[in-house]
Design an enzyme around this catalytic site. Structure first.
Site, PDB file in Angstrom:
ATOM      1  N   LEU B  74       0.848  -1.198   0.000  1.00 22.64           N
ATOM      2  CA  LEU B  74       0.000   0.000   0.000  1.00 22.64           C
ATOM      3  C   LEU B  74       0.882   1.246   0.000  1.00 22.64           C
ATOM      4  O   LEU B  74       1.724   1.417   0.888  1.00 22.64           O
ATOM      5  CB  LEU B  74      -0.899   0.013   1.247  1.00 22.64           C
ATOM      6  CG  LEU B  74      -1.893   1.179   1.288  1.00 22.64           C
ATOM      7  CD1 LEU B  74      -3.032   0.935   0.299  1.00 22.64           C
ATOM      8  CD2 LEU B  74      -2.451   1.355   2.696  1.00 22.64           C
ATOM      9  N   GLY B 103      11.266   0.280   3.270  1.00 24.92           N
ATOM     10  CA  GLY B 103      12.189   0.967   2.370  1.00 24.92           C
ATOM     11  C   GLY B 103      11.844   2.426   2.221  1.00 24.92           C
ATOM     12  O   GLY B 103      11.151   3.007   3.062  1.00 24.92           O
ATOM     13  N   THR B 126      15.907  -2.577   2.959  1.00 24.69           N
ATOM     14  CA  THR B 126      15.939  -2.779   1.516  1.00 24.69           C
ATOM     15  C   THR B 126      17.081  -3.702   1.158  1.00 24.69           C
ATOM     16  O   THR B 126      18.214  -3.476   1.585  1.00 24.69           O
ATOM     17  CB  THR B 126      16.123  -1.468   0.736  1.00 24.69           C
ATOM     18  OG1 THR B 126      16.882  -1.726  -0.448  1.00 24.69           O
ATOM     19  CG2 THR B 126      16.890  -0.440   1.522  1.00 24.69           C
ATOM     20  N   ASP B 128      18.224  -3.738  -1.641  1.00 26.22           N
ATOM     21  CA  ASP B 128      18.958  -2.987  -2.666  1.00 26.22           C
ATOM     22  C   ASP B 128      20.015  -2.060  -2.089  1.00 26.22           C
ATOM     23  O   ASP B 128      20.856  -1.554  -2.833  1.00 26.22           O
ATOM     24  CB  ASP B 128      17.973  -2.154  -3.492  1.00 26.22           C
ATOM     25  CG  ASP B 128      17.062  -3.012  -4.342  1.00 26.22           C
ATOM     26  OD1 ASP B 128      17.495  -4.113  -4.731  1.00 26.22           O
ATOM     27  OD2 ASP B 128      15.932  -2.587  -4.630  1.00 26.22           O
ATOM     28  N   ARG B 163      31.665 -20.603 -22.598  1.00 24.12           N
ATOM     29  CA  ARG B 163      30.491 -19.761 -22.736  1.00 24.12           C
ATOM     30  C   ARG B 163      30.652 -18.395 -22.091  1.00 24.12           C
ATOM     31  O   ARG B 163      31.398 -18.227 -21.151  1.00 24.12           O
ATOM     32  CB  ARG B 163      29.327 -20.407 -21.994  1.00 24.12           C
ATOM     33  CG  ARG B 163      28.446 -21.247 -22.832  1.00 24.12           C
ATOM     34  CD  ARG B 163      27.349 -21.819 -21.948  1.00 24.12           C
ATOM     35  NE  ARG B 163      26.759 -22.957 -22.640  1.00 24.12           N
ATOM     36  CZ  ARG B 163      26.122 -23.942 -22.047  1.00 24.12           C
ATOM     37  NH1 ARG B 163      26.021 -23.946 -20.729  1.00 24.12           N
ATOM     38  NH2 ARG B 163      25.618 -24.930 -22.738  1.00 24.12           N
ATOM     39  N   MET B 170      19.169  -8.415  -8.807  1.00 22.20           N
ATOM     40  CA  MET B 170      18.218  -7.369  -8.449  1.00 22.20           C
ATOM     41  C   MET B 170      18.906  -6.008  -8.413  1.00 22.20           C
ATOM     42  O   MET B 170      20.126  -5.915  -8.269  1.00 22.20           O
ATOM     43  CB  MET B 170      17.550  -7.699  -7.122  1.00 22.20           C
ATOM     44  CG  MET B 170      16.499  -8.794  -7.311  1.00 22.20           C
ATOM     45  SD  MET B 170      15.426  -8.981  -5.883  1.00 22.20           S
ATOM     46  CE  MET B 170      14.091  -9.933  -6.626  1.00 22.20           C
TER      47      MET B 170
END
Lengths: 343, 343, 343, 343
Positions: B74, B103, B126, B128, B163, B170
């Site tokens: 929210l 956050g 957070t 992040d 490869r 994130m």
């Protein structure tokens, strides 16, 4: 330029990450070359060295515990007569600057060499986190992680058997590993060298748990924990250079007292060397890489007599003298806050 | 006192450790009680709450990922009409102060409530690491660890198959996870949102590796990475509240370009939600525990309108306004240093 | 039907996974109910029991080490006078069948109850992997994993310090953990109880390594290892029920001999209880879940007096008598093959 | 003797452990030498090979993921014209026997060479566990562990956000990884290729959970899962050599249906290549080491045309023909038992 590095003192996860970072930064940013002296200070005295190339080989060591250069415990005082030899060796090998990686003793040696005219930038290393002037040292996070994993495992065993489990962790002079692993592992009591323990209080804390219907307890004990004077009899062992009494087996001793007085089954686990080996955590790899890169930069910028240090989010340079004047101990308010977490 | 807490926004390892620490500190240090509102702000609006007791149950959640209170998304703006309802709910429940854990968006809501007379102390959260005014947030270390473990595993697969492996991690607006996981994982290139990438440069870096005889490459890409304007065509997607263009699948897009131009086999792995769930690392458990305890203390000392923050080794209080004025991005010098580590 | 279960003997990762699987299979496949007796056999004698519901709560225990029922070490012989009490308790509680989960001693008790007319299906449990008639027992894979992680960490420390590291692992009567952890961890020598060790041979193996230029050695020692008669002096300790001499500290003793005779720095680590606690490996969770489900099925199919067992890929039923007639030891050819791997 | 080995097909944790074990057993037990062909079959055709020595270097690879020999995907049919070249290369290099390590395709190639007179002993390798005639293959346990760790992490995120999480794991033709990781991770539904799924049933299972008050769901989907005919529309993709329709993104497709019909937030995570790289689990290291040692023994005992296999606790030899006649699929009763565990 041509740099030299060496690793001295106890093993510590992240040493290889520092070496890799020095080599890569020196090579890629400055076109410099790097040699590594073997087995710590003794390799410098005996001129045993390896050329370190910025290749796939050096890349691979990022994850590897230990140190590809080997380490040694030669005390810096011991090479005081070797200054001329060291200078000659460095000159013969064409070394412009030296980056020793080590703990408080190593950095003292680094300072002494710096005071005697050798261009030096130090990198602090200790799983104990006891080097002054830096927030954290690499290896500490790995040691705390290993100890926390062990405590996590002991919770369920203790609970299933209605036991008190004592976990003795590293920390002869400071309690950082015990403080953090105890907090992360949800220990019900933690004993650190900085605060002499009161065995009555520990016994009471356990009795309180059992009276409240809890079925078990976990106590984390730093190996250098000492009782309040006069409260418990034991062989004190030797007094070391910092004036601390060392004693092997304090975890066992606390456990025996609890068994005797609480009447509960008690087991002691001494974590030992698994705390200082193996692949470093991501945190330690980042810190070690940043230390190495910044030490290589400091050398190229001529900032000798210094030591890299973590301050908040930044790596900065401090004077070598600041790194070695005293051990960084757990402040009183950190231990007090932890106590509210004791179960 | 009677405190309330709630968790809002994305899942983050360590939320339960904060909740446990608030409950335990409030109870053991101050004799206060704590309730938890469910599912974030919406639980506060709808008066859905749980009593949280300082018992064995709360002790156990230290290791558990997620949040026992549930969370919600929210937006704070949405409850601007609900101020009277919130005040009434808090009053009816006898709540003296609120500790929201979340956050940047959550802390904005916290500030707005504080500005409107509700006693609030915020806890930044957070994975992040993009909250301003604090060195680190809990959950970040766990996310970096999970991403680093994945990169470690991809190295050997990439090498065995010659490869290029792209790992999308994130970080929609900031590149902290990519920067740290890339450095810890020994990535050969890392792309972060703060520095628009030049696809030519990435292609050249990979070509250089293969020309030097290396057999593989690892590229870490933050999900919010964007190309330099005009260098690559792609659907830009929506522009979000921070003015960033978001685009799902930048890792894939970079991989496609490399495959086309380097002619090497390329695979892309999107790590996704495993970065934000599960048991927190020891580092995050300690940080979360300290945040919770210090927030509970701040409430009891009446220091409202503030937010706990890590500065170096200490937890301090900052003004909530400082925590929300802008996102904390990766500084230029951190990214430059990392580039010397690129293989 | 109404089933009862209990866990007895030492803690073992996977116990809760068995309990969950019994409850879920009984409930979902047969609509039966389950109760759990607390603290092993003593809970059955004293009629202390919990209703176990097929709900979210039981779901969560899959990952949890220990046992939610608690365990005890009451020897089966001790309740021989309690048969009438046990029968009365089971009847009063309306129990149709009992599923005891435990090691060799527990299964002997189970057999005795079965012989005395109580409907029983056993589930073998031992981290030591010494139960006869089954390929593997749950908990063993977790113990081997924990020991292997520790050995991985000790390699680099040993190497950096030119040390011999002794790792003492669990296994009082059988060497399965030592055999597998030694092989997985690349140990340079492994000592198991089944093959009395020749200290001269161990010393020579280490000398050979150092002569060939290797810098370190790792030796894995099962706690129940014993020397060839007459080759080494030590306090023998007690003789246990299986006729084995037990001795606490065989790792230390071997280490002391090597130190004395090889002249190398030697350190000993006793892994202890961390091998038997904590979250089970994926392997153990699958095995435990299959054991529990198959035991619940066997009860509903009336196959009493049996014990679940792993044979190849399948879970089968064996006679309880087969599970308890002798300990499953490491066969000679397995140890011989391992020896070629010794460094 | 002089042996050769090669690794072919997809990367698999434990390949290096097999190589090490072959070299060590050949050297220490028989005094034989070993060479390794590079990049799979193509290295054999092009005579690209390395001498492998029983030294510290080979010792270190035990823990390393990937393969030091490289691998390739050259299909065995492709070298049917190369038989003379292969024979010439082996003869020129003085090779007495070949030990190819690979999956079903590789073992078919091995059988064809054996049928054409080349002394061959195969080692089965597949993370998918789909090779016939052996209980387990190395790499499988590691893949299941990685997938289980991921599922563990997703539980708490799913729960905190009231979400359904879809986890797509490896397994194009068989569902072993999904079955074991789903069971170990406590998934609420698991979809495997062997049993075409009924989307209605999955939707109902999730609806049932939410109706019973559960807040989230975890669904594990093997990448090769396919719907019951006619129940769901999708692009079928290509039909492969085994007659299976492959489709990239079945997890996403199932997730979309659930989102549409259950109205719950759904997220899909594709685990991808992290399942097949990195350090093997202890289980896989032991199995790989035993496979390598027994293959080396079989060669020295002249048992050609065979393949090592795990049967219960023992490593035995099976005819190569048995290893390749069909894929080993999940038996119906294993899937049925797992279904009772679905939450």
């Amino acid at each position: 330029m041509r740099l030299a590095t060496l690793t001295s003192g106890g093993d510590c996860p992240g040493l290889n990450a520092v070496i890799r970072s020095i080599v890569r930064t020196a090579s890629a940013e400055y076109g410099s070359t790097v040699v590594g002296y073997q087995d710590g200070w003794v390799g410098l005295l005996e001129d045993r060295r390896l050329d370190l190339y910025d290749d796939e080989e050096i890349d691979r060591i990022l994850l590897r515990g230990g140190t590809i250069l080997g380490t040694g415990r030669l005390h810096p005082d011991k090479f005081r007569n070797g200054l001329d030899q060291i200078k000659a060796n460095l000159e013969d090998a064409g070394i412009d600057a030296l980056i020793p990686i080590g703990g408080e003793g190593t950095l003292k040696g680094a300072k002494w060499l710096s005071d005697n005219g050798i261009p030096v930038v130090g990198v602090p290393k200790t799983i104990d986190n006891d080097v002054n002037g830096t927030d954290y040292t690499f290896g500490f996070d790995t040691a705390v992680s290993v100890a926390t994993d062990a405590i996590d495992r002991l919770h369920t065993t203790a609970e299933s058997h209605d036991r008190v489990m004592i976990v003795e962790v590293m920390g002869r002079h400071v309690g950082w590993i015990a403080l953090h692993a105890g907090m992360a592992g949800g220990a019900h009591y933690t004993v650190i060298p900085e605060v002499p323990f009161d065995i009555d209080e520990i016994v009471k804390a356990m009795q309180r748990r059992f009276q409240m219907g809890e079925k078990y307890g976990i106590i984390v004990v730093a190996e250098g924990a000492t009782p309040k004077e006069g409260t418990i009899d034991y062989d004190e062992g030797e007094v070391d250079q910092y004036g601390h009494k060392t004693f092997v087996g304090m975890g066992q001793l606390i456990g025996d007292e609890i068994k005797r007085r609480v009447g509960q089954d008690v087991r002691t686990t001494v974590l030992g060397h698994i705390q200082r080996g193996g692949t470093p955590t991501a945190y330690d790899r980042v810190l070690a890489t940043r230390y190495g890169a910044n030490a290589a930069r400091a050398v190229h910028e001529g900032k000798f007599g210094s030591c890299v240090a973590l301050h908040g989010e930044e790596i900065e340079l401090i004077d070598l003298a600041n790194a070695v004047d005293e051990l960084k101990t757990v402040p009183q308010h950190r231990y007090e806050l932890a106590q509210w977490m004791f179960g």
